[in-house]
Design a protein around this motif. Structure first.
Motif, PDB file in Angstrom:
ATOM      1  N   LYS A  96      80.982  47.373 -13.228  1.00 43.76           N
ATOM      2  CA  LYS A  96      80.045  48.336 -13.817  1.00 43.76           C
ATOM      3  C   LYS A  96      79.341  49.145 -12.727  1.00 43.76           C
ATOM      4  CE  LYS A  96      75.955  48.443 -16.787  1.00 43.76           C
ATOM      5  NZ  LYS A  96      74.974  47.612 -17.525  1.00 43.76           N
ATOM      6  N   GLU A 120      81.628  51.751 -11.146  1.00 48.67           N
ATOM      7  CA  GLU A 120      81.818  52.893 -12.019  1.00 48.67           C
ATOM      8  C   GLU A 120      80.608  53.826 -11.945  1.00 48.67           C
ATOM      9  OE1 GLU A 120      83.988  55.294 -14.325  1.00 48.67           O
ATOM     10  OE2 GLU A 120      84.674  53.351 -13.520  1.00 48.67           O
ATOM     11  N   GLU A 121      79.419  53.236 -11.893  1.00 47.34           N
ATOM     12  CA  GLU A 121      78.198  54.045 -11.792  1.00 47.34           C
ATOM     13  C   GLU A 121      78.150  54.792 -10.461  1.00 47.34           C
ATOM     14  OE1 GLU A 121      75.113  51.244 -12.366  1.00 47.34           O
ATOM     15  OE2 GLU A 121      75.305  51.182 -14.556  1.00 47.34           O
ATOM     16  N   ASP A 170      69.724  59.394 -10.410  1.00 49.11           N
ATOM     17  CA  ASP A 170      69.533  58.847 -11.749  1.00 49.11           C
ATOM     18  C   ASP A 170      68.713  57.555 -11.686  1.00 49.11           C
ATOM     19  OD1 ASP A 170      69.852  58.607 -14.509  1.00 49.11           O
ATOM     20  OD2 ASP A 170      71.578  57.279 -14.273  1.00 49.11           O
ATOM     21  N   GLU A 223      68.688  48.209 -15.710  1.00 52.10           N
ATOM     22  CA  GLU A 223      69.977  47.525 -15.669  1.00 52.10           C
ATOM     23  C   GLU A 223      69.762  46.018 -15.770  1.00 52.10           C
ATOM     24  OE1 GLU A 223      72.718  50.426 -12.917  1.00 52.10           O
ATOM     25  OE2 GLU A 223      71.359  49.046 -11.897  1.00 52.10           O
TER      26      GLU A 223
END
Length: 664
Positions: A170, A173-174, A185, A189
């Motif tokens: 994850k 991907e971010e 951003d 999380e």
């Protein structure tokens, strides 16, 4: 440099040749001219002298010009050389200063680098950076403590070595999104570390850019907000809990008065019609008194279920408090509302079974329609409440739509209460007196004090203001006024020697059960110096039946003070024959409703005969009130009534008139 010297030599040689040729040419030409001009030796000599001076002058000028040019060039080059030398020294000084600045900058950079490292490592937040391949190049102590990882074990490694596989995927991907979007951003999380600890982070990520604005890595700052999230969750649950406590009724789980008020306020800001229904349970207090509040709460819960069955799901149903319910129905159509209300009345026609006990209860309802009858929440409450009380006045177990006349009646009631309060202060109240006559001799054997109210030169009927005083609570103050005025008048009559028998003064039910009533009687007797034996206190049959045991006890205390006690309006209420033998009363007053036109009312004749017989058997004095004709008086005398009060003998009279009658 050699090229420049060769060129200078050529230039000098060329100028010298020109000067040599010009000089020779001048000498030859000048001598020739002198010879031509004169043969005289003396003149020739003079001309030679002039020629010589001219040559000197010309060469002097040429020499001056050449010298000026030469010295000007030399001076210019010298000045330029000085400037270059100064510039050199200045440049050298600048270079020296620059070297010092550079050295100082290097020192400062080292210092700032150390400070920056200190700040980064001492920050409680996790500060990190990764290269383009996702390997950590910065990982501060805050991140180390947060994730329970050693810095040296993280630097040079990727997320796979830190987080669980699904979290690592994850994160990667971010990071790709950050590198491609060039955007910073921030978001929350949730991660689970490899040792199984679940944490929530507030993470800010952004790309690291070079001088050409090309991304070569990702930076990030993360704060552990796990404790904060737990606290927020606790506050949210607490808020929900307190919201329920403040907006829901504990007994029925319906919305409460606060909740429906908020809904009404919101709906009043819209244009859609709706109605507010107030439902009040009739005689619910008796059920609580008889079976207890726990039983009553169960009944309220069952009634709430019935309300949900009757009204559709769009209706807002609430318990306003006590035995009142409020319903918001999204309709302004009276026919549709009537359908629901009739359905509700049908439901209430069946018993409610509570703890195997069948309970019948009815409800009175008031309906107010928005915006026809009211436009604000406060007005809706007032009008629905007025309509509900109108339903109760109609006989209970009914529903009533609001009418503007209700408000007029309410305003009239309020104004009347205000006027009545002022009447007490302004001495608008006064006592009238009506004689009570012996049935055989016709002589005055007593009098009844009757309250009158003269307001703005008009007499207000007692049937209007006495119920008003009872309802508003003013009856206590008015009753005290009547007692004090009556006691003073009786004392005065006694001193004048015109007192005939006792003076009867009416006592209201609320006045009788007032905590300080006995104390008030004693104080007034002492204040006015009136004797209790001169006074007859009249109580109504209904006041006895409300609480027989308490009333009997109070009457015994009143009797002990020396007062004479009579029961007024006997026979108009519920039967009190079972208590009659225990009541410490001296007189029964038969209500005028039985006396009026008695010669044509056989049933009334039977009742009056029975009451007279019963009273005499119990040793109680009997008086009939309201006799107006000879036939009525003859019937009462024939049946051995003790005394009679009515227009046949005299109307109620003001103080000055009754005193003249007594004196006569």
């Amino acid at each position: 440099m050699s090229t420049l010297s060769s060129q200078s030599f050529k230039n000098a040689f060329f100028i010298s040749i020109i000067y040599f040729i010009a000089g020779v040419f001048w000498i030859v030409l000048s001598d020739f001219i002198v010879a031509v001009l004169s043969d005289n030796a003396h003149e020739v000599t003079t001309l030679q002298i002039y020629k010589g001076w001219f040559f000197v002058f010309v060469t002097t000028v040429i020499l001056f010009l050449l010298s000026y040019k030469i010295f000007h060039v030399i001076h210019s080059r010298y000045t330029q050389s000085l400037k270059q030398i100064k510039k050199y020294h200045k440049t050298k000084e600048t270079l020296k200063q620059t070297e010092e600045i550079v050295k100082a900058s290097e020192i400062e950079l080292l210092k700032y680098d150390k400070i920056l490292k200190t700040i980064i490592n001492n920050s409680p937040d996790a500060i990190f950076a990764k290269d383009i391949d996702g390997k950590y190049i910065i990982f501060n102590d805050g991140a180390s403590k947060m994730l329970h990882l050693e810095v040296e074990n993280v630097l040079g490694n990727s997320d796979d070595a830190i987080f669980a596989p699904q979290d690592a995927a994850k994160i990667k991907e971010e990071d790709k999104i950050v590198l491609s979007s060039f955007q910073i951003d921030t978001k929350e999380e949730l991660f689970v570390s490899k040792d199984g600890i679940e944490k929530t982070f507030l993470t800010t990520k952004g790309p690291i850019l070079d001088k050409d604005n090309k991304a070569f890595g990702v930076f990030g700052i993360a704060r552990d907000i796990s404790a904060q999230k737990k606290h927020e969750s606790y506050l949210l649950k607490s808020k929900e809990k307190f919201y329920k406590l403040s907006h829901l009724d504990v007994v029925t789980s319906l919305p409460n008065r606060l909740h429906i008020s908020e809904v009404l306020t919101a709906k009043c800001s819209e244009s859609s019609p709706f109605c507010l229904i107030f439902i009040d349970l009739d005689e619910f207090g008796m059920i609580n008194d008889s079976y207890g509040h726990r039983f009553g709460d169960k009944l309220l819960f069952e009634i709430s279920k019935v309300l949900k069955e009757v009204f559709d799901s769009s209706a807002f149903i609430s318990r306003m408090g006590g035995d009142e319910f409020g319903i918001i129905l999204n309709s302004g159509n009276k026919e549709e509302i009537t359908f629901f209300m009739q359905k509700l009345l049908d439901k209430f026609s069946n018993p409610f079974t509570i703890d195997f006990i069948d309970i019948y209860i009815t409800a009175s309802s008031g309906i107010c329609i928005f915006p026809d009858n009211a436009k604000t929440m406060e007005e809706l409450y007032q009008e629905a409440d007025a309509a509900m009380y109108n339903a109760k006045k109609m006989g209970k177990n009914r529903f009533s739509f609001y009418h503007s006349q209700f408000k007029k009646d309410a305003i009239s009631y309020t104004q009347m209460v205000t006027n009545l309060k002022q009447a007490i202060k302004n001495e608008e109240l006064e006592l009238y007196f009506q004689p009570q006559n012996d049935s055989t001799s016709g002589e005055i054997v007593g009098l009844e004090a009757l309250l009158r109210w003269r307001h703005q030169d008009k007499m207000v009927l007692p049937d209007i203001f006495i119920p008003l005083a009872e309802k508003s609570g003013l009856i206590i103050d008015i009753g005290s006024f009547v007692l004090r005025s009556g006691f003073k008048t009786v004392k005065s009559w006694h001193e004048l020697g015109i007192l005939k028998g006792r003076v009867a003064i009416n006592i209201s039910a609320r006045q009788l059960v007032h905590l300080d009533f006995i104390k008030t009687l004693k104080a007034m007797l002492k204040e006015t110096e009136c004797e209790a034996v001169w006074i007859e206190l009249e109580i109504t049959e209904s006041s006895i039946l409300e609480n027989p045991k308490l009333t009997i006890n109070l009457l015994q205390q009143i009797k002990a003070l020396g007062f004479y006690i009579s029961m007024d309006d006997f026979g108009t209420g519920y039967s009190s024959l079972s208590y009659l033998k225990n009541l410490p009363i001296d007189k029964l007053k038969i209500d005028k409703s039985f006396i009026t036109n008695i010669q044509n009312e056989p049933k009334n004749q039977t009742i009056v005969k029975t009451v007279i017989f019963l009273a005499k058997e119990l040793g109680i004095y009997v008086l009939a009130e309201g006799a107006e004709t000879q036939e009525e008086v003859d019937f009462l005398v024939e049946n051995k009534i003790d005394s009679i009060q009515g227009y046949y003998y005299a109307k109620p009279m003001p103080l000055n008139e009754i005193e003249k009658m007594l004196q006569a």
